[in-house]
Design a protein around this motif. Structure first.
Motif, PDB file in Angstrom:
ATOM      1  N   MET A  64      -2.893   3.148 -12.676  1.00  0.00           N
ATOM      2  CA  MET A  64      -1.857   2.323 -12.064  1.00  0.00           C
ATOM      3  C   MET A  64      -0.846   1.915 -13.129  1.00  0.00           C
ATOM      4  SD  MET A  64      -4.862   0.761 -12.819  1.00  0.00           S
ATOM      5  CE  MET A  64      -5.575   1.622 -11.481  1.00  0.00           C
ATOM      6  N   PHE A  65       0.390   1.869 -12.711  1.00  0.00           N
ATOM      7  CA  PHE A  65       1.451   1.688 -13.709  1.00  0.00           C
ATOM      8  C   PHE A  65       2.208   0.387 -13.494  1.00  0.00           C
ATOM      9  CE2 PHE A  65       0.575   6.126 -12.909  1.00  0.00           C
ATOM     10  CZ  PHE A  65       0.242   6.541 -14.185  1.00  0.00           C
ATOM     11  N   PHE A  66       2.188  -0.113 -12.255  1.00  0.00           N
ATOM     12  CA  PHE A  66       2.852  -1.381 -11.983  1.00  0.00           C
ATOM     13  C   PHE A  66       1.760  -2.402 -11.637  1.00  0.00           C
ATOM     14  CE2 PHE A  66       6.127   1.806 -10.429  1.00  0.00           C
ATOM     15  CZ  PHE A  66       6.859   1.772 -11.606  1.00  0.00           C
ATOM     16  N   ASN A  67       2.168  -3.643 -11.389  1.00  0.00           N
ATOM     17  CA  ASN A  67       1.127  -4.651 -11.145  1.00  0.00           C
ATOM     18  C   ASN A  67       0.655  -4.649  -9.684  1.00  0.00           C
ATOM     19  OD1 ASN A  67       3.083  -5.985  -9.712  1.00  0.00           O
ATOM     20  ND2 ASN A  67       3.583  -7.411 -11.361  1.00  0.00           N
ATOM     21  N   LYS A  68      -0.431  -5.414  -9.497  1.00  0.00           N
ATOM     22  CA  LYS A  68      -1.094  -5.499  -8.192  1.00  0.00           C
ATOM     23  C   LYS A  68      -0.107  -5.894  -7.087  1.00  0.00           C
ATOM     24  CE  LYS A  68      -5.126  -7.793  -8.320  1.00  0.00           C
ATOM     25  NZ  LYS A  68      -6.082  -8.916  -8.268  1.00  0.00           N
ATOM     26  N   GLU A  69       0.769  -6.854  -7.409  1.00  0.00           N
ATOM     27  CA  GLU A  69       1.700  -7.376  -6.394  1.00  0.00           C
ATOM     28  C   GLU A  69       2.661  -6.262  -5.929  1.00  0.00           C
ATOM     29  OE1 GLU A  69       1.005  -9.113  -9.294  1.00  0.00           O
ATOM     30  OE2 GLU A  69      -0.379 -10.360  -8.111  1.00  0.00           O
ATOM     31  N   THR A  70       3.079  -5.417  -6.864  1.00  0.00           N
ATOM     32  CA  THR A  70       4.010  -4.340  -6.482  1.00  0.00           C
ATOM     33  C   THR A  70       3.362  -3.432  -5.452  1.00  0.00           C
ATOM     34  OG1 THR A  70       5.013  -4.381  -8.658  1.00  0.00           O
ATOM     35  CG2 THR A  70       5.347  -2.369  -7.391  1.00  0.00           C
ATOM     36  N   TYR A  71       2.143  -2.974  -5.743  1.00  0.00           N
ATOM     37  CA  TYR A  71       1.490  -2.035  -4.812  1.00  0.00           C
ATOM     38  C   TYR A  71       1.146  -2.732  -3.488  1.00  0.00           C
ATOM     39  CZ  TYR A  71       1.327   1.114  -8.746  1.00  0.00           C
ATOM     40  OH  TYR A  71       1.697   1.920  -9.790  1.00  0.00           O
ATOM     41  N   THR A  72       0.689  -3.996  -3.585  1.00  0.00           N
ATOM     42  CA  THR A  72       0.325  -4.717  -2.361  1.00  0.00           C
ATOM     43  C   THR A  72       1.556  -4.894  -1.484  1.00  0.00           C
ATOM     44  OG1 THR A  72      -1.391  -5.858  -3.595  1.00  0.00           O
ATOM     45  CG2 THR A  72      -0.758  -6.841  -1.487  1.00  0.00           C
ATOM     46  N   SER A  73       2.670  -5.312  -2.080  1.00  0.00           N
ATOM     47  CA  SER A  73       3.831  -5.551  -1.220  1.00  0.00           C
ATOM     48  C   SER A  73       4.406  -4.244  -0.679  1.00  0.00           C
ATOM     49  CB  SER A  73       4.888  -6.404  -1.928  1.00  0.00           C
ATOM     50  OG  SER A  73       5.416  -5.678  -2.994  1.00  0.00           O
ATOM     51  N   ARG A  74       4.311  -3.137  -1.454  1.00  0.00           N
ATOM     52  CA  ARG A  74       4.764  -1.847  -0.907  1.00  0.00           C
ATOM     53  C   ARG A  74       3.948  -1.481   0.339  1.00  0.00           C
ATOM     54  NH1 ARG A  74       5.263   1.989  -6.335  1.00  0.00           N
ATOM     55  NH2 ARG A  74       7.228   1.130  -7.084  1.00  0.00           N
ATOM     56  N   ARG A  75       2.624  -1.691   0.251  1.00  0.00           N
ATOM     57  CA  ARG A  75       1.770  -1.302   1.402  1.00  0.00           C
ATOM     58  C   ARG A  75       2.040  -2.202   2.604  1.00  0.00           C
ATOM     59  NH1 ARG A  75      -2.098  -0.948  -2.831  1.00  0.00           N
ATOM     60  NH2 ARG A  75      -2.961  -2.934  -2.124  1.00  0.00           N
ATOM     61  N   LEU A  76       2.195  -3.521   2.337  1.00  0.00           N
ATOM     62  CA  LEU A  76       2.430  -4.437   3.456  1.00  0.00           C
ATOM     63  C   LEU A  76       3.758  -4.113   4.143  1.00  0.00           C
ATOM     64  CD1 LEU A  76       1.082  -7.838   2.065  1.00  0.00           C
ATOM     65  CD2 LEU A  76       0.059  -6.343   3.805  1.00  0.00           C
ATOM     66  N   GLU A  77       4.742  -3.743   3.343  1.00  0.00           N
ATOM     67  CA  GLU A  77       6.040  -3.396   3.930  1.00  0.00           C
ATOM     68  C   GLU A  77       5.924  -2.126   4.774  1.00  0.00           C
ATOM     69  OE1 GLU A  77       9.284  -3.360   1.099  1.00  0.00           O
ATOM     70  OE2 GLU A  77      10.599  -2.458   2.620  1.00  0.00           O
ATOM     71  N   LEU A  78       5.125  -1.176   4.291  1.00  0.00           N
ATOM     72  CA  LEU A  78       4.951   0.071   5.053  1.00  0.00           C
ATOM     73  C   LEU A  78       4.262  -0.217   6.387  1.00  0.00           C
ATOM     74  CD1 LEU A  78       5.299   3.133   5.180  1.00  0.00           C
ATOM     75  CD2 LEU A  78       3.072   3.369   4.073  1.00  0.00           C
ATOM     76  N   ILE A  79       3.250  -1.081   6.337  1.00  0.00           N
ATOM     77  CA  ILE A  79       2.542  -1.457   7.569  1.00  0.00           C
ATOM     78  C   ILE A  79       3.521  -2.104   8.551  1.00  0.00           C
ATOM     79  CG2 ILE A  79       0.890  -3.183   8.435  1.00  0.00           C
ATOM     80  CD1 ILE A  79      -0.889  -2.480   5.980  1.00  0.00           C
ATOM     81  N   LYS A  80       4.348  -3.015   8.023  1.00  0.00           N
ATOM     82  CA  LYS A  80       5.295  -3.730   8.886  1.00  0.00           C
ATOM     83  C   LYS A  80       6.313  -2.760   9.494  1.00  0.00           C
ATOM     84  CE  LYS A  80       8.390  -7.518   8.289  1.00  0.00           C
ATOM     85  NZ  LYS A  80       9.099  -8.140   7.199  1.00  0.00           N
ATOM     86  N   LYS A  81       6.816  -1.864   8.660  1.00  0.00           N
ATOM     87  CA  LYS A  81       7.843  -0.936   9.155  1.00  0.00           C
ATOM     88  C   LYS A  81       7.277   0.059  10.160  1.00  0.00           C
ATOM     89  CE  LYS A  81      11.224  -1.044   5.537  1.00  0.00           C
ATOM     90  NZ  LYS A  81      12.228  -0.409   4.813  1.00  0.00           N
ATOM     91  N   THR A  82       6.018   0.477   9.942  1.00  0.00           N
ATOM     92  CA  THR A  82       5.428   1.474  10.850  1.00  0.00           C
ATOM     93  C   THR A  82       5.049   0.806  12.171  1.00  0.00           C
ATOM     94  OG1 THR A  82       4.648   2.643   8.903  1.00  0.00           O
ATOM     95  CG2 THR A  82       3.706   3.330  10.995  1.00  0.00           C
ATOM     96  N   GLY A  83       4.628  -0.426  12.102  1.00  0.00           N
ATOM     97  CA  GLY A  83       4.472  -1.232  13.316  1.00  0.00           C
ATOM     98  C   GLY A  83       3.098  -1.270  13.920  1.00  0.00           C
ATOM     99  N   SER A  84       2.521  -0.130  14.269  1.00  0.00           N
ATOM    100  CA  SER A  84       1.223  -0.157  14.946  1.00  0.00           C
ATOM    101  C   SER A  84       0.429   1.092  14.591  1.00  0.00           C
ATOM    102  CB  SER A  84       1.426  -0.205  16.463  1.00  0.00           C
ATOM    103  OG  SER A  84       2.065   0.983  16.865  1.00  0.00           O
ATOM    104  N   GLY A  85      -0.878   1.021  14.871  1.00  0.00           N
ATOM    105  CA  GLY A  85      -1.737   2.183  14.654  1.00  0.00           C
ATOM    106  C   GLY A  85      -2.316   2.234  13.246  1.00  0.00           C
ATOM    107  N   ILE A  86      -2.699   3.463  12.856  1.00  0.00           N
ATOM    108  CA  ILE A  86      -3.350   3.669  11.560  1.00  0.00           C
ATOM    109  C   ILE A  86      -2.553   4.697  10.762  1.00  0.00           C
ATOM    110  CG2 ILE A  86      -5.387   4.797  10.533  1.00  0.00           C
ATOM    111  CD1 ILE A  86      -7.097   3.259  12.344  1.00  0.00           C
ATOM    112  N   ILE A  87      -2.362   4.399   9.483  1.00  0.00           N
ATOM    113  CA  ILE A  87      -1.628   5.340   8.605  1.00  0.00           C
ATOM    114  C   ILE A  87      -2.646   6.009   7.679  1.00  0.00           C
ATOM    115  CG2 ILE A  87       0.078   5.501   6.738  1.00  0.00           C
ATOM    116  CD1 ILE A  87       1.268   2.828   7.859  1.00  0.00           C
ATOM    117  N   ILE A  88      -2.599   7.343   7.636  1.00  0.00           N
ATOM    118  CA  ILE A  88      -3.463   8.063   6.682  1.00  0.00           C
ATOM    119  C   ILE A  88      -2.563   8.698   5.624  1.00  0.00           C
ATOM    120  CG2 ILE A  88      -5.236   9.852   6.413  1.00  0.00           C
ATOM    121  CD1 ILE A  88      -5.732   9.726   9.399  1.00  0.00           C
ATOM    122  N   LEU A  89      -2.800   8.350   4.364  1.00  0.00           N
ATOM    123  CA  LEU A  89      -2.032   8.961   3.261  1.00  0.00           C
ATOM    124  C   LEU A  89      -3.013   9.647   2.312  1.00  0.00           C
ATOM    125  CD1 LEU A  89       0.517   6.094   2.385  1.00  0.00           C
ATOM    126  CD2 LEU A  89       1.082   8.330   3.331  1.00  0.00           C
TER     127      LEU A  89
END
Ligand code: GLY
Ligand code: MN
Ligand code: MN
Length: 463
Positions: A1-26
């Motif tokens: 990992m290259f950035f801090n915990k908050e960076t990755y956490t907020s990126r994921r939360l934003e992706l969840i919010k933008k996608t809206g519903s269901g399950i995301i597989i990456l």
């Protein structure tokens, strides 16, 4: 990992919010066998997986549950045998904690996780580019590969692109680290190029410098005296006085951000008059494009403006004729400049191209043209602050194309002086490429300046 915990956490939360519903597989990437299973290619992580986790290890799958907001990392802890062969490994659980993920489950649990999820139509995944990922999704979702390809999630693609296309200050720093190494290798090539060497000698010097820095190439280097062959990965030519050497190569930062720079230099250290004329037109086309870069401008218009600079320049030296705007509208410039002006750059050299060029570079407002030349423009849509792009005009004399158009392209014929063009059939090609970030009011070049004016290149090569 290259950035801090908050960076990755907020990126994921934003992706969840933008996608809206269901399950995301990456799914992350796995090791890729070269000629037998244990002998693998250099491992490159999937860049979306890397963006949301920062973990550069094979065989991991990130699942984001939009209903619960949870991030789960599926992967197996290293076995005892693996540790004997590969050395001590930090546990996956510890790695996951550093990126804000507390749920780590074995890969086989993913099958139960998906089986228990009842709304199968609401499972999001990106287009795949490796057959191993297609097979995993096919088994997981119990669908044929064709069905898997047909059911990619447009909502997920749009959400990922909207996040990754805007680079944060930390990402810009990483792109600049990649450019520090990339600059060093370009300066090195300028200082050691001379007649009698082989292209492969220069590639050796590039790879040596990159490896010494603990880095790796962002894409296979193009180092050629036949610059008119656009994707020339052959390094067997000996350099001869009077030739031009086109070098398109770049290194990655340790965090995986790509560098992509092109310089074209004279083997002898001095450009001929003919070479200077063409070189200056390409440099003018680059400067014209850079002048226009700012938020809200269509990149397609920037591309077309640089095409007009090329046509004007070629008219000045008698290779083209007629009305400049009409020539560009007809696509006549593409005889010399058949590729696009540039592309986004980030964790991928052509950033996010794996999700589909049309989703990254185009939108409801601008769609891709099918005209020769323009169809190779990877980015056409409006620019936004935080976009990072390359500006890489070029001019090439491709004998096959010139001969073909002379006989077959009636529409563009009025714009050419073929008698004069035919005296350039052994010219080769010139490209000049740099990277820029779109700022609030305009743009800034990324990385420290790499010489590109005629006098600057000649000075370095003669020193
Ligand atoms: N080096 C790949 C490109 O310039 O697009
Ligand atoms: Mn490029
Ligand atoms: Mn390039």
């Amino acid at each position: 990992m290259f950035f801090n915990k908050e960076t990755y956490t907020s990126r994921r939360l934003e992706l969840i919010k933008k996608t809206g519903s269901g399950i995301i597989i990456l799914p992350g990437n796995g090791e890729c066998a070269r000629n037998f299973k244990a002998n693998t290619y250099f491992f490159v992580q999937d860049s979306s997986f890397l963006y949301y986790t920062g973990i550069n290890l094979p065989d991991l799958i990130l699942v984001l549950n939009c209903e619960t907001g949870e991030s789960i990392l599926f992967g197996n802890e290293a076995s005892f045998d693996h540790k004997i062969w590969m050395g001590h490994q930090e546990s996956l659980k510890d790695k996951a904690i550093k990126i804000g993920i507390i749920s780590v489950l074995e890969v086989n649990k993913l099958f139960d996780y998906i089986k228990n999820y009842s709304v199968k139509s609401n499972i999001h995944y990106l287009p795949t580019y490796r057959s191993s990922t297609s097979i995993l999704l096919s088994q997981l979702l119990d669908k044929s590969i064709n069905e898997i390809n047909a059911k990619i999630s447009i909502d997920l693609i749009n959400a990922v692109v909207s996040q990754r296309e805007i680079k944060s200050a930390l990402e810009i720093q990483e792109l600049e680290k990649a450019l520090d190494i990339t600059r060093e290798i370009h300066l090195k090539v300028m200082s050691i190029t001379k007649a009698g060497k082989k292209e492969s000698n220069l590639v050796g010097a590039i790879e040596n410098t990159i490896t010494t820095q603990g880095s790796y190439t962002a894409y296979p280097p193009i180092v050629t005296v036949q610059g008119q062959i656009l994707h020339n990965f052959n390094y067997t030519n000996e350099l001869k006085k009077g030739q031009l050497l086109l070098g398109d190569f770049g290194a990655c930062s340790h965090s995986g951000y790509a560098g992509d720079i092109t310089r074209t230099i004279p083997v002898s250290g001095k450009f001929t008059v003919k070479q200077k004329e063409i070189y200056q037109i390409v440099l003018d086309a680059q400067n014209k494009a850079v002048e226009l870069l700012k938020p809200n401008v269509l990149f397609k218009d920037v591309h077309l403006a640089s095409c007009m600079t090329i046509v004007d320049g070629l008219k000045n030296i008698g290779l083209m004729k007629g009305d400049t705007e009409e020539a560009v509208a007809a696509g006549a410039h593409a005889l010399f400049f058949p590729h696009g002006l540039g592309h986004m750059i980030g964790l991928d050299v052509h950033d996010m191209e794996s999700v589909g060029e049309n989703y990254v570079g185009y939108d409801d407002e601008v769609s891709k043209s099918d005209q020769f030349g323009l169809k190779s423009l990877r980015l056409g849509k409006r620019l936004k602050q935080g976009f990072t792009v390359t500006i890489e005009p070029g001019m090439y004399f491709i004998p096959e194309l010139i001969n073909d158009w002379k006989s077959n392209n009636k529409k563009c014929a009025p714009f050419f002086n073929f008698d004069k063009i035919e005296s350039y059939l052994d010219f080769g090609g010139i490209r000049i490429e740099d990277e820029y970030v779109i700022t609030e009011k305009g743009s800034e070049i990324l990385g420290k300046y790499i010489p590109k004016k005629i006098s600057e290149i000649e000075q370095i090569m003669l020193d």
